[in-house]
Design a protein around this motif. Sequence first.
Motif, PDB file in Angstrom:
ATOM      1  N   MET A  94       0.316  -1.523  -0.035  1.00 52.24           N
ATOM      2  CA  MET A  94       0.196   0.009  -0.130  1.00 52.24           C
ATOM      3  C   MET A  94       0.618   1.822   0.273  1.00 52.24           C
ATOM      4  SD  MET A  94      -2.394   1.145   2.760  1.00 52.24           S
ATOM      5  CE  MET A  94      -2.088   1.125   4.208  1.00 52.24           C
ATOM      6  N   ASP A  95       0.473   2.317  -0.781  1.00 52.21           N
ATOM      7  CA  ASP A  95       1.317   3.165  -1.257  1.00 52.21           C
ATOM      8  C   ASP A  95       1.355   4.182   0.325  1.00 52.21           C
ATOM      9  OD1 ASP A  95       2.400   6.052  -1.396  1.00 52.21           O
ATOM     10  OD2 ASP A  95       1.271   6.330  -3.598  1.00 52.21           O
ATOM     11  N   LEU A  96       2.128   4.410   1.169  1.00 55.79           N
ATOM     12  CA  LEU A  96       1.117   5.020   2.557  1.00 55.79           C
ATOM     13  C   LEU A  96       0.719   6.679   2.009  1.00 55.79           C
ATOM     14  CD1 LEU A  96       0.729   5.211   5.483  1.00 55.79           C
ATOM     15  CD2 LEU A  96       2.390   5.433   5.824  1.00 55.79           C
TER      16      LEU A  96
ATOM     17  N   ARG B 239      -9.550   0.249  16.628  1.00 57.01           N
ATOM     18  CA  ARG B 239      -7.685  -0.458  16.479  1.00 57.01           C
ATOM     19  C   ARG B 239      -6.987   0.814  15.147  1.00 57.01           C
ATOM     20  NH1 ARG B 239     -10.893  -5.278  15.931  1.00 57.01           N
ATOM     21  NH2 ARG B 239     -10.437  -6.277  18.239  1.00 57.01           N
ATOM     22  N   LEU B 240      -7.318   0.703  14.114  1.00 56.31           N
ATOM     23  CA  LEU B 240      -6.367   2.176  13.864  1.00 56.31           C
ATOM     24  C   LEU B 240      -6.587   3.175  14.255  1.00 56.31           C
ATOM     25  CD1 LEU B 240      -7.167   0.601  10.134  1.00 56.31           C
ATOM     26  CD2 LEU B 240      -5.137   0.156  11.300  1.00 56.31           C
ATOM     27  N   ALA B 241      -7.404   3.668  14.341  1.00 59.38           N
ATOM     28  CA  ALA B 241      -7.120   5.362  15.019  1.00 59.38           C
ATOM     29  C   ALA B 241      -6.115   5.516  16.322  1.00 59.38           C
ATOM     30  CB  ALA B 241      -9.002   5.609  16.073  1.00 59.38           C
ATOM     31  N   ALA B 242      -6.677   4.560  17.116  1.00 57.88           N
ATOM     32  CA  ALA B 242      -4.726   4.254  18.307  1.00 57.88           C
ATOM     33  C   ALA B 242      -3.782   4.270  17.410  1.00 57.88           C
ATOM     34  CB  ALA B 242      -5.385   2.991  19.514  1.00 57.88           C
ATOM     35  N   LEU B 243      -3.820   4.022  16.719  1.00 54.34           N
ATOM     36  CA  LEU B 243      -2.218   4.255  16.027  1.00 54.34           C
ATOM     37  C   LEU B 243      -2.330   5.720  15.150  1.00 54.34           C
ATOM     38  CD1 LEU B 243      -2.119   0.726  13.742  1.00 54.34           C
ATOM     39  CD2 LEU B 243      -0.453   1.600  16.052  1.00 54.34           C
ATOM     40  N   ALA B 244      -3.417   5.899  14.034  1.00 54.38           N
ATOM     41  CA  ALA B 244      -3.297   7.361  13.400  1.00 54.38           C
ATOM     42  C   ALA B 244      -3.304   8.527  14.249  1.00 54.38           C
ATOM     43  CB  ALA B 244      -4.391   6.757  12.970  1.00 54.38           C
ATOM     44  N   LEU B 245      -3.578   8.220  15.561  1.00 55.59           N
ATOM     45  CA  LEU B 245      -3.758   9.315  16.789  1.00 55.59           C
ATOM     46  C   LEU B 245      -2.335  10.325  16.808  1.00 55.59           C
ATOM     47  CD1 LEU B 245      -6.391   9.085  19.076  1.00 55.59           C
ATOM     48  CD2 LEU B 245      -6.924  11.298  17.109  1.00 55.59           C
TER      49      LEU B 245
ATOM     50  N   LEU C  88     -12.609   9.697   3.592  1.00 51.32           N
ATOM     51  CA  LEU C  88     -12.626   8.118   4.516  1.00 51.32           C
ATOM     52  C   LEU C  88     -12.583   6.998   3.995  1.00 51.32           C
ATOM     53  CD1 LEU C  88     -12.380   7.124   7.194  1.00 51.32           C
ATOM     54  CD2 LEU C  88     -15.014   7.810   7.510  1.00 51.32           C
ATOM     55  N   ASP C  89     -13.843   7.284   3.018  1.00 46.88           N
ATOM     56  CA  ASP C  89     -14.534   6.358   1.524  1.00 46.88           C
ATOM     57  C   ASP C  89     -13.475   5.483   1.438  1.00 46.88           C
ATOM     58  OD1 ASP C  89     -17.021   6.220   2.316  1.00 46.88           O
ATOM     59  OD2 ASP C  89     -16.977   7.337   0.968  1.00 46.88           O
ATOM     60  N   GLY C  90     -12.699   6.055   0.788  1.00 48.92           N
ATOM     61  CA  GLY C  90     -11.202   5.119   0.029  1.00 48.92           C
ATOM     62  C   GLY C  90     -10.342   4.927   1.441  1.00 48.92           C
ATOM     63  N   LEU C  91      -9.987   5.280   2.191  1.00 48.39           N
ATOM     64  CA  LEU C  91      -9.378   4.438   2.979  1.00 48.39           C
ATOM     65  C   LEU C  91      -9.905   2.698   3.379  1.00 48.39           C
ATOM     66  CD1 LEU C  91      -6.773   4.837   4.725  1.00 48.39           C
ATOM     67  CD2 LEU C  91      -8.608   5.668   6.885  1.00 48.39           C
ATOM     68  N   GLU C  92     -11.387   3.178   3.421  1.00 50.59           N
ATOM     69  CA  GLU C  92     -11.980   1.930   3.854  1.00 50.59           C
ATOM     70  C   GLU C  92     -11.817   0.929   2.731  1.00 50.59           C
ATOM     71  OE1 GLU C  92     -15.705   3.262   7.133  1.00 50.59           O
ATOM     72  OE2 GLU C  92     -16.161   3.645   5.405  1.00 50.59           O
ATOM     73  N   ALA C  93     -12.000   1.597   1.576  1.00 52.86           N
ATOM     74  CA  ALA C  93     -12.063   0.466   0.243  1.00 52.86           C
ATOM     75  C   ALA C  93     -10.461   0.276  -0.402  1.00 52.86           C
ATOM     76  CB  ALA C  93     -11.958   1.652  -0.594  1.00 52.86           C
ATOM     77  N   ARG C  94      -9.741   0.639   0.363  1.00 55.43           N
ATOM     78  CA  ARG C  94      -8.174   0.243  -0.126  1.00 55.43           C
ATOM     79  C   ARG C  94      -8.044  -0.606   0.950  1.00 55.43           C
ATOM     80  NH1 ARG C  94      -7.895   5.372  -2.573  1.00 55.43           N
ATOM     81  NH2 ARG C  94      -6.717   6.271   0.249  1.00 55.43           N
TER      82      ARG C  94
ATOM     83  N   ILE D  56      -6.557   8.985   6.455  1.00 55.72           N
ATOM     84  CA  ILE D  56      -5.884   8.088   8.272  1.00 55.72           C
ATOM     85  C   ILE D  56      -6.022   9.534   8.969  1.00 55.72           C
ATOM     86  CG2 ILE D  56      -3.929   8.324   9.719  1.00 55.72           C
ATOM     87  CD1 ILE D  56      -3.262   6.723   7.411  1.00 55.72           C
ATOM     88  N   ALA D  57      -5.934  11.446   7.643  1.00 54.57           N
ATOM     89  CA  ALA D  57      -5.973  12.065   9.385  1.00 54.57           C
ATOM     90  C   ALA D  57      -7.235  12.213   9.899  1.00 54.57           C
ATOM     91  CB  ALA D  57      -5.324  13.242   8.386  1.00 54.57           C
ATOM     92  N   ILE D  58      -8.360  11.834   8.465  1.00 55.25           N
ATOM     93  CA  ILE D  58      -9.718  12.273   8.826  1.00 55.25           C
ATOM     94  C   ILE D  58     -10.199  11.180  10.114  1.00 55.25           C
ATOM     95  CG2 ILE D  58     -12.403  11.743   8.029  1.00 55.25           C
ATOM     96  CD1 ILE D  58     -11.193  14.295   6.824  1.00 55.25           C
ATOM     97  N   LEU D  59      -9.775   9.591   9.840  1.00 53.03           N
ATOM     98  CA  LEU D  59      -9.928   9.265  11.212  1.00 53.03           C
ATOM     99  C   LEU D  59      -9.253   8.845  12.513  1.00 53.03           C
ATOM    100  CD1 LEU D  59     -10.588   5.790  11.408  1.00 53.03           C
ATOM    101  CD2 LEU D  59      -8.825   5.021  11.289  1.00 53.03           C
ATOM    102  N   ALA D  60      -8.435  10.035  12.394  1.00 53.25           N
ATOM    103  CA  ALA D  60      -7.964  10.508  13.418  1.00 53.25           C
ATOM    104  C   ALA D  60      -8.591  11.802  14.985  1.00 53.25           C
ATOM    105  CB  ALA D  60      -6.959  10.955  13.115  1.00 53.25           C
ATOM    106  N   ALA D  61      -9.258  12.417  13.162  1.00 57.53           N
ATOM    107  CA  ALA D  61     -10.571  13.932  13.504  1.00 57.53           C
ATOM    108  C   ALA D  61     -11.575  12.902  14.349  1.00 57.53           C
ATOM    109  CB  ALA D  61      -9.745  14.695  11.858  1.00 57.53           C
TER     110      ALA D  61
END
Length: 297
Positions: free
Chosen positions: A1-3, A67-73, A40-46, A10-15
Amino acid sequence: MDLSSEMGGIAILAAIARLGSISAAAKAAGLSVSTAARRLDGLEARLHLRLVDRRTNGARLTQDGQRLAALALPLADQLAEIARAADVLRHGTGPTLVRVSGTETIIADILAPALPRLWATAPDVTVQLQSQNSIVSLAGRDAELAVRMVRPRGDSLLIRQLPPQPIGLYASPAWLAGRDPAAIDLKAAPILAYDDSFGPLPELAWLDALGLTQAIALRTGSTRALVTATRAGAGVGIVPLRFAAGLVAIPMPQPPPLRIPWLTVHRDLRRLPQVAAVHRWIIAAFEAGASQAAASD
């Protein structure tokens, strides 16, 4: 995955994890709601994962989202630190505009009248006074400084307690109509109180402990609405002492808790000259207000 292609999502998920809704996350990021939702839709799809349950009253993270938000924050905070560092490099001494977030009363009745004091000591500072009940993210660069009535949390924050603000239950002489304030049955009286937009205020827990929650007829995030409604004879209001002139105090078996303001700044910004000047000014404004209140007692 291209980070790099995932950073927006990821920024939207953290927010969303911080603020509780896609619309609030979009506002914090300076995006439209539709753009934030697409990221957010794009992140979920990928990722092939459902991260957020969309609801009419906000958004709730799924277990995978949590779980992912804990890493994203932490990652979002690091990106914000990079942006703050870039501001310093661009401007030399930090942001040219210092934004201060506070409640309506703090902004209009404590800080705005104290502006001459700020410019007498720091004439080159430009401030933006943001009147808002919602809790802003300093890490997310929503403001440089914030004054809140509930103690913030965060290892990256410097937090200072400001002078307490006394409050009480008051009624207008017209509402009392000659009745003894000590004889009022508060369980039968309309009580005018704050809502939970400031967070878990201690006075709401105080009312609940006294068995008065069911008597609350008005909930609002506006101190001015509480004061105006109380003066108009709508009921018994929770009113800060500084606005109680002309009202009658209702004696209570247990005194209400003091309202404690908290001044918050991000550690990375506190040392910048303009932010430091505004930080000192806010402290001085609250201390001057406390001194005036003590002198009038």
